[in-house]
Design an enzyme around this catalytic site. Sequence first.
Site, PDB file in Angstrom:
ATOM      1  N   HIS A   1      -5.177  -5.409 -12.016  1.00  0.00           N
ATOM      2  CA  HIS A   1      -5.220  -4.341 -11.003  1.00  0.00           C
ATOM      3  C   HIS A   1      -3.847  -3.727 -10.790  1.00  0.00           C
ATOM      4  O   HIS A   1      -3.659  -2.874  -9.922  1.00  0.00           O
ATOM      5  CB  HIS A   1      -5.800  -4.854  -9.687  1.00  0.00           C
ATOM      6  CG  HIS A   1      -4.834  -5.572  -8.795  1.00  0.00           C
ATOM      7  ND1 HIS A   1      -3.996  -6.574  -9.237  1.00  0.00           N
ATOM      8  CD2 HIS A   1      -4.567  -5.426  -7.469  1.00  0.00           C
ATOM      9  CE1 HIS A   1      -3.268  -7.015  -8.216  1.00  0.00           C
ATOM     10  NE2 HIS A   1      -3.587  -6.331  -7.147  1.00  0.00           N
TER      11      HIS A   1
ATOM     12  N   GLY B   1       1.717   0.739 -11.970  1.00  0.00           N
ATOM     13  CA  GLY B   1       2.854  -0.106 -12.311  1.00  0.00           C
ATOM     14  C   GLY B   1       3.585  -0.480 -11.041  1.00  0.00           C
ATOM     15  O   GLY B   1       3.059  -1.192 -10.187  1.00  0.00           O
TER      16      GLY B   1
ATOM     17  N   HIS C   1       0.833  -1.201   0.000  1.00  0.00           N
ATOM     18  CA  HIS C   1       0.000   0.000   0.000  1.00  0.00           C
ATOM     19  C   HIS C   1       0.870   1.255   0.000  1.00  0.00           C
ATOM     20  O   HIS C   1       1.950   1.271   0.607  1.00  0.00           O
ATOM     21  CB  HIS C   1      -0.940  -0.006   1.194  1.00  0.00           C
ATOM     22  CG  HIS C   1      -1.956  -1.102   1.119  1.00  0.00           C
ATOM     23  ND1 HIS C   1      -2.588  -1.617   2.225  1.00  0.00           N
ATOM     24  CD2 HIS C   1      -2.444  -1.794   0.064  1.00  0.00           C
ATOM     25  CE1 HIS C   1      -3.433  -2.572   1.856  1.00  0.00           C
ATOM     26  NE2 HIS C   1      -3.352  -2.694   0.542  1.00  0.00           N
TER      27      HIS C   1
ATOM     28  N   HIS D   1      -3.145   3.704  -2.772  1.00  0.00           N
ATOM     29  CA  HIS D   1      -3.541   2.295  -2.857  1.00  0.00           C
ATOM     30  C   HIS D   1      -3.654   1.760  -1.443  1.00  0.00           C
ATOM     31  O   HIS D   1      -2.670   1.697  -0.708  1.00  0.00           O
ATOM     32  CB  HIS D   1      -2.485   1.493  -3.631  1.00  0.00           C
ATOM     33  CG  HIS D   1      -2.713   0.005  -3.609  1.00  0.00           C
ATOM     34  ND1 HIS D   1      -1.683  -0.904  -3.514  1.00  0.00           N
ATOM     35  CD2 HIS D   1      -3.855  -0.724  -3.662  1.00  0.00           C
ATOM     36  CE1 HIS D   1      -2.175  -2.129  -3.513  1.00  0.00           C
ATOM     37  NE2 HIS D   1      -3.497  -2.045  -3.599  1.00  0.00           N
TER      38      HIS D   1
END
Length: 463
Positions: A391, A368, A224, A253
């Site tokens: 994803h 990426g 994350h 994220h």
Amino acid sequence: MGKKLNGRDLIKLGFPKDNSINIALGQIYRYRKGEKKEVVLAEAKEVLVTPEKFTNHRTWGKLAEGLLNQVEVKMHQLLNCGVPFSVFGENEIDEQAKRQLYDALKLPVAVQGALMPDAHCGYGLPIGGVLATDDAVIPYGVGVDIGCRMSLSVFNLSASYMNGKNDMLKKILLEHTKFGKNGVHKIKADHAIFSRDEFREIPFVKSLLDKAYKQLGTSGGGNHFVELGIVDILEDIPGNKLEKGSYLGVLSHSGSRGLGSSIAKHYTYLATKQCPLPKNVQHLAWLGMSGHDGQEYWRAMNLAGDYAKACHDNIHARIAKALGEQVVLNIENHHNFAWKELVNGMECIVHRKGATPAGEGQLGIIPGSMTAPGYIVMGKGNLDSLQSASHGAGRLFSRTKCKTRFTHSDIRKTLKDNDVTLIGGGVDEAPMAYKDINTVMGLQEELVSVLGTFTPKIVRMEK
């Protein structure tokens, strides 16, 4: 509860000697512990006599369902042949991930499956796996981090704004983002989500309210992140007020934190008790959508997904305030979630375990790595992929392999070569751990169109 209540007490009340006793004891110890034994038994007697009155009760609904539908719990057998599926980028996907999907396709509730080009081995379904089921939801088909999502906010600031401001922008990320189990903001923010009915009506979820409040606006550990970087708008984006060009953006994220993790573990446990499966697929136990636990999980899952969005919104609001700017464009999408969607004209539950929804015209962001661009995409509604896309780039090396394969020196060199500043992060999240995002995107041209890119410049992760 004074003297401990047990099965014999329930048999004396007239309960049948079957699974309803186990259900009753489970509900009592989970939700009524500490109450007077005689009060609990009196209520249990009411449920036994008139179960139809308690079918939607917070505590007794599951017991009422069990009494009304005397269903024997027995081992489910897998289908001899799996249901139809499609694999995108087969040569880029490890055999173990493929095997996990093939096993899932043999579940008696399975309808159709797909594997995205970023796929790799997971827990239950592979990461990058998509599975449509009939009237059944699989908690580990959704995943532990329910509603994990990407969120990209763009400011009306030229990308050149970042020039010479590296220290200032680093400070903003350090002061306004928090990561990991113990990462919380000193000044808490309130949110309308805490007034949701689920926090009052589902006893287990109610117990998670305090944790959810404390963790609002924070991110998990592992992969994350919150990143500041350059957004290049290459094509017209529906609803976008900005012209084509390069802008400052923030990409995050993360998921539903302790709330989602607790919900996933709790309902997976219930599913495994109700839905015994062969060992190789035991983590794919499901809950019937018409049953008490299935309905309750569905509500809890959607709450966790909305909470994940609330966390991202809070993170972006904090950064926008620190910059003194307003967000003019936001693109976001869930993964690790389940949706009710039509598959060949039939309403199914579509699980996307690490896969981006890519219905026709649907916007999303596919990242990426910390040194590789992410892509702003619009879905093409490909039915073979169950209207899904990857994803991210997907892992090439596991966390364990990263620790033996790469060094901090390797990471520093790669970061320097790509002009990226990293705050936190570990060897297990080395940029080299991931597949080539350009290869992955090339393998899903029939799934999404590219409208723009996001290039990370300052990356914040858990230390």
